[in-house]
Design a protein around this motif. Structure first.
Motif, PDB file in Angstrom:
ATOM      1  N   ILE A  86       4.952  19.233  33.982  1.00  0.00           N
ATOM      2  CA  ILE A  86       4.011  18.286  34.573  1.00  0.00           C
ATOM      3  C   ILE A  86       4.766  17.201  35.340  1.00  0.00           C
ATOM      4  O   ILE A  86       4.377  16.814  36.453  1.00  0.00           O
ATOM      5  N   ILE A  87       5.838  16.711  34.770  1.00  0.00           N
ATOM      6  CA  ILE A  87       6.670  15.703  35.445  1.00  0.00           C
ATOM      7  C   ILE A  87       7.171  16.255  36.777  1.00  0.00           C
ATOM      8  O   ILE A  87       7.120  15.589  37.815  1.00  0.00           O
ATOM      9  N   SER A  88       7.657  17.494  36.757  1.00  0.00           N
ATOM     10  CA  SER A  88       8.212  18.113  37.965  1.00  0.00           C
ATOM     11  C   SER A  88       7.142  18.316  39.027  1.00  0.00           C
ATOM     12  O   SER A  88       7.392  18.122  40.221  1.00  0.00           O
ATOM     13  N   LYS A  89       5.941  18.678  38.596  1.00  0.00           N
ATOM     14  CA  LYS A  89       4.893  19.050  39.550  1.00  0.00           C
ATOM     15  C   LYS A  89       4.227  17.838  40.195  1.00  0.00           C
ATOM     16  O   LYS A  89       3.937  17.848  41.395  1.00  0.00           O
ATOM     17  N   TYR A  90       3.974  16.777  39.423  1.00  0.00           N
ATOM     18  CA  TYR A  90       3.120  15.695  39.909  1.00  0.00           C
ATOM     19  C   TYR A  90       3.859  14.435  40.327  1.00  0.00           C
ATOM     20  O   TYR A  90       3.311  13.622  41.072  1.00  0.00           O
ATOM     21  N   CYS A  91       5.064  14.229  39.855  1.00  0.00           N
ATOM     22  CA  CYS A  91       5.718  12.941  40.076  1.00  0.00           C
ATOM     23  C   CYS A  91       6.474  12.887  41.398  1.00  0.00           C
ATOM     24  O   CYS A  91       7.129  13.846  41.794  1.00  0.00           O
ATOM     25  N   ASP A  92       6.386  11.728  42.066  1.00  0.00           N
ATOM     26  CA  ASP A  92       7.207  11.454  43.235  1.00  0.00           C
ATOM     27  C   ASP A  92       8.580  10.939  42.812  1.00  0.00           C
ATOM     28  O   ASP A  92       9.579  11.200  43.482  1.00  0.00           O
ATOM     29  N   ARG A  93       8.585  10.198  41.709  1.00  0.00           N
ATOM     30  CA  ARG A  93       9.812   9.586  41.234  1.00  0.00           C
ATOM     31  C   ARG A  93       9.764   9.525  39.718  1.00  0.00           C
ATOM     32  O   ARG A  93       8.688   9.463  39.120  1.00  0.00           O
ATOM     33  N   VAL A  94      10.940   9.531  39.077  1.00  0.00           N
ATOM     34  CA  VAL A  94      11.007   9.553  37.615  1.00  0.00           C
ATOM     35  C   VAL A  94      12.047   8.535  37.145  1.00  0.00           C
ATOM     36  O   VAL A  94      13.125   8.411  37.738  1.00  0.00           O
ATOM     37  N   PHE A  95      11.694   7.809  36.072  1.00  0.00           N
ATOM     38  CA  PHE A  95      12.634   6.920  35.396  1.00  0.00           C
ATOM     39  C   PHE A  95      13.049   7.570  34.077  1.00  0.00           C
ATOM     40  O   PHE A  95      12.207   8.110  33.354  1.00  0.00           O
ATOM     41  N   LEU A  96      14.325   7.479  33.753  1.00  0.00           N
ATOM     42  CA  LEU A  96      14.856   8.044  32.508  1.00  0.00           C
ATOM     43  C   LEU A  96      15.321   6.916  31.595  1.00  0.00           C
ATOM     44  O   LEU A  96      16.202   6.131  31.957  1.00  0.00           O
ATOM     45  N   LEU A  97      14.695   6.829  30.414  1.00  0.00           N
ATOM     46  CA  LEU A  97      15.066   5.838  29.406  1.00  0.00           C
ATOM     47  C   LEU A  97      15.780   6.511  28.246  1.00  0.00           C
ATOM     48  O   LEU A  97      15.491   7.667  27.911  1.00  0.00           O
ATOM     49  N   ASN A  98      16.682   5.770  27.622  1.00  0.00           N
ATOM     50  CA  ASN A  98      17.343   6.271  26.418  1.00  0.00           C
ATOM     51  C   ASN A  98      17.755   5.085  25.556  1.00  0.00           C
ATOM     52  O   ASN A  98      18.505   4.213  26.001  1.00  0.00           O
ATOM     53  N   LYS A  99      17.205   5.024  24.336  1.00  0.00           N
ATOM     54  CA  LYS A  99      17.525   3.967  23.380  1.00  0.00           C
ATOM     55  C   LYS A  99      17.338   2.578  23.986  1.00  0.00           C
ATOM     56  O   LYS A  99      18.156   1.673  23.797  1.00  0.00           O
ATOM     57  N   GLY A 100      16.261   2.418  24.745  1.00  0.00           N
ATOM     58  CA  GLY A 100      15.930   1.119  25.299  1.00  0.00           C
ATOM     59  C   GLY A 100      16.604   0.766  26.598  1.00  0.00           C
ATOM     60  O   GLY A 100      16.349  -0.290  27.168  1.00  0.00           O
ATOM     61  N   ASN A 101      17.463   1.639  27.086  1.00  0.00           N
ATOM     62  CA  ASN A 101      18.180   1.389  28.332  1.00  0.00           C
ATOM     63  C   ASN A 101      17.673   2.308  29.437  1.00  0.00           C
ATOM     64  O   ASN A 101      17.332   3.472  29.179  1.00  0.00           O
ATOM     65  N   LEU A 102      17.645   1.790  30.650  1.00  0.00           N
ATOM     66  CA  LEU A 102      17.291   2.606  31.803  1.00  0.00           C
ATOM     67  C   LEU A 102      18.547   3.317  32.290  1.00  0.00           C
ATOM     68  O   LEU A 102      19.479   2.684  32.800  1.00  0.00           O
ATOM     69  N   LEU A 103      18.568   4.642  32.122  1.00  0.00           N
ATOM     70  CA  LEU A 103      19.744   5.409  32.531  1.00  0.00           C
ATOM     71  C   LEU A 103      19.746   5.705  34.017  1.00  0.00           C
ATOM     72  O   LEU A 103      20.803   5.855  34.625  1.00  0.00           O
ATOM     73  N   GLY A 104      18.564   5.833  34.601  1.00  0.00           N
ATOM     74  CA  GLY A 104      18.542   6.137  36.022  1.00  0.00           C
ATOM     75  C   GLY A 104      17.137   6.342  36.531  1.00  0.00           C
ATOM     76  O   GLY A 104      16.166   6.388  35.769  1.00  0.00           O
ATOM     77  N   GLU A 105      17.028   6.448  37.842  1.00  0.00           N
ATOM     78  CA  GLU A 105      15.773   6.789  38.490  1.00  0.00           C
ATOM     79  C   GLU A 105      16.093   7.701  39.661  1.00  0.00           C
ATOM     80  O   GLU A 105      17.187   7.654  40.230  1.00  0.00           O
ATOM     81  N   GLY A 106      15.144   8.555  40.008  1.00  0.00           N
ATOM     82  CA  GLY A 106      15.379   9.473  41.110  1.00  0.00           C
ATOM     83  C   GLY A 106      14.299  10.523  41.180  1.00  0.00           C
ATOM     84  O   GLY A 106      13.208  10.367  40.631  1.00  0.00           O
ATOM     85  N   SER A 107      14.612  11.608  41.850  1.00  0.00           N
ATOM     86  CA  SER A 107      13.660  12.705  41.987  1.00  0.00           C
ATOM     87  C   SER A 107      13.435  13.355  40.627  1.00  0.00           C
ATOM     88  O   SER A 107      14.288  13.254  39.735  1.00  0.00           O
ATOM     89  N   PRO A 108      12.282  14.052  40.459  1.00  0.00           N
ATOM     90  CA  PRO A 108      12.048  14.735  39.188  1.00  0.00           C
ATOM     91  C   PRO A 108      13.187  15.681  38.809  1.00  0.00           C
ATOM     92  O   PRO A 108      13.611  15.707  37.654  1.00  0.00           O
ATOM     93  N   LYS A 109      13.689  16.430  39.766  1.00  0.00           N
ATOM     94  CA  LYS A 109      14.759  17.393  39.462  1.00  0.00           C
ATOM     95  C   LYS A 109      16.010  16.683  38.958  1.00  0.00           C
ATOM     96  O   LYS A 109      16.619  17.099  37.966  1.00  0.00           O
ATOM     97  N   GLU A 110      16.396  15.590  39.623  1.00  0.00           N
ATOM     98  CA  GLU A 110      17.598  14.860  39.220  1.00  0.00           C
ATOM     99  C   GLU A 110      17.453  14.293  37.812  1.00  0.00           C
ATOM    100  O   GLU A 110      18.366  14.405  36.979  1.00  0.00           O
ATOM    101  N   MET A 111      16.315  13.681  37.537  1.00  0.00           N
ATOM    102  CA  MET A 111      16.141  13.024  36.251  1.00  0.00           C
ATOM    103  C   MET A 111      15.897  14.016  35.111  1.00  0.00           C
ATOM    104  O   MET A 111      16.317  13.784  33.981  1.00  0.00           O
ATOM    105  N   ILE A 112      15.228  15.122  35.397  1.00  0.00           N
ATOM    106  CA  ILE A 112      15.061  16.157  34.369  1.00  0.00           C
ATOM    107  C   ILE A 112      16.416  16.743  34.008  1.00  0.00           C
ATOM    108  O   ILE A 112      16.724  16.994  32.837  1.00  0.00           O
TER     109      ILE A 112
END
Length: 451
Positions: free
Chosen positions: A221-247
């Motif tokens: 669903i993330i890959s299909k519908y999102c224009d951009r994705v944020f990746l969180l881990n343990k309260g920190n923002l690891l990155g943002e980018g395209s669905p493919k990059e962040m997945i």
């Protein structure tokens, strides 16, 4: 005129709908309830609490008209950031600015009175969002049609199933004309047909230029519908980018390899997989460690040959639990022999979550290994193939069997030992994709058709 419209749309996208700057959310954790009381009374010399940073200096800009996904492991802060955006929680420090009417579907039950019936809760939620009774009257038929829960709408919502509840909650959230829609995993409760209707509504919202922010563990669903994705881990923002990059980054987080040094996708695996001893044989791992391994997997066999390690790698050779549809991937299996085993057969099978065996193969079918195994030997077996299964969750089973004369022996079998997620932005009918190439053209002039 067309150029002017394009410019207007570009400018609209550049306007932040949600601005999040340096947001911190800290909780105090106490080992005992009485420690909380002592601290409130100023008793004791030492601080009896530990600080837990649910969010640690997170900054995000989400622009108007975007569909944005937030992904991460459990406890990464996804739901916390949504609650702060919607005003359910206040940040410990930092700044959040929201431009536009928000409609939020967070935890199941939030904003509903369990004693009220469905219609009363529609009016309650509508009033909380700033609508008059007359405006809600106009929207009520559309809300009830979308929810499609029949006469249950006149019953107290405490009698609803979780599926009925989420139908009504989502119908209210999506039909009150929000400028920003916030959804936190709620759709995982509804049935597949209702989910399809909701995602169709997402498509309508996107075309209307609405802003959508949602949290989901469903990477397809993330890959299909999102224009951009944020990746969180343990309260920190690891990155943002395209669905493919962040997945792809998320897959590395799942197996503890996000901070692997070197070029993207290069270098040895962080946990030592693929390292070699001085004799050239691959170093044996200490056993399965990858997230996604089933601790309750069924196993049996004589253990004359034993599966001691197993994992999946993506097309870059990085350990993964999620594979992109259409990409090549490899199942790795390590087997140690404790006895002489004539002509062992190494096998892989894949089942869906209903337990239906979808596909599988083994070294006898593939004519890949016809030797015997001897005590002390360790063999690394790989099955490399293209992923053509539909998006979803699948279970992997492994085995080492063989024939001892005319007797079929099972040396070690592991059933449903791992799960793998297939991430897809296009699913066909059935279990797998035939990778059809479709053309539509005009029939030759003068061609006849049967009446």
């Amino acid at each position: 005129m067309k150029d002017r419209e394009t410019k207007i749309q570009v400018q609209e996208v550049d306007i932040p709908a949600i601005e999040i700057k340096d947001v911190v959310k800290v909780y105090k954790l106490y080992d005992r309830a009485r420690d909380r009381v002592k601290e409130s009374l100023g008793l004791g010399r030492k601080q009896p609490h530990k600080l837990h940073y649910a969010l640690n200096g997170v900054s995000m800009n989400i622009y108007r008209g975007e569909t944005v996904g937030i992904i991460g492991t459990n406890g990464s802060g996804k739901s916390t950031i949504l609650k702060i955006i919607t005003g359910v929680l206040n940040p410990t420090s930092g700044h959040v600015h929201v431009a536009g009417r928000i409609s939020a579907l967070l935890e199941l039950g939030a904003g509903f009175n369990m004693e009220y019936n469905g219609i009363e809760n529609v009016y309650l939620n509508g009033t909380m969002m700033g609508f008059t009774d007359r405006e809600i009257d106009e929207k009520l038929p559309e809300i009830l049609e979308f929810a499609d829960i029949g006469d249950y709408v006149n019953q107290p919502v405490k009698t609803y199933s979780s599926g009925m509840f989420v139908r009504l909650a989502f119908a209210v959230a999506i039909n009150i004309e929000p400028e920003i829609l916030i959804v936190d995993e709620a759709l995982s409760v509804g049935d597949v047909f209702f989910q399809a209707k909701c995602y169709h509504k997402f498509e309508e919202f996107k075309k209307m230029g609405k802003t959508i922010v949602f949290v989901s563990h469903d990477l397809s669903i993330i890959s299909k519908y999102c224009d951009r994705v944020f990746l969180l881990n343990k309260g920190n923002l690891l990155g943002e980018g395209s669905p493919k990059e962040m997945i792809d980054a998320y897959k590395r987080v799942l197996v503890g390899q996000y901070e692997v040094s070197g070029a993207e996708g290069q270098g040895s695996l962080a946990d030592g997989a693929g390292a070699e001893n001085t004799d050239g044989r691959a170093a044996e791992a200490d056993g399965p460690r990858i997230t996604g391994v089933n601790p309750d997997a069924q196993e049996y066999g004589t253990k004359q040959a034993e599966i001691v390690d197993y994992y999946v790698t993506d097309e870059r050779g990085v350990r993964a639990m999620a594979i992109l549809k259409g990409a090549r991937f490899t199942l790795h299996m390590r087997v140690r022999f404790h006895d002489h085993v004539p002509a062992p057969i190494f096998a892989l099978s894949i089942k869906n979550v209903l337990g239906i065996e979808i596909t599988g193969t083994n070294t006898m079918i593939e004519k890949a290994f016809l030797e015997s195994g001897e005590p002390g030997q360790v063999k690394d077996i790989t099955f490399t193939q293209k992923m053509t299964l539909q998006g979803g969750e699948y279970l992997l089973s492994l085995g080492v069997t063989g024939y001892n004369g005319d007797t079929f022996e099972v040396y070690h079998r592991l059933y449903d030992v791992m799960d793998v997620t297939v991430v897809s932005d296009k699913d066909t009918v059935g279990y797998f994709d035939m990778e059809s190439e479709v053309t539509v053209s005009d029939a030759p002039e003068g061609a006849q058709t049967a009446e």
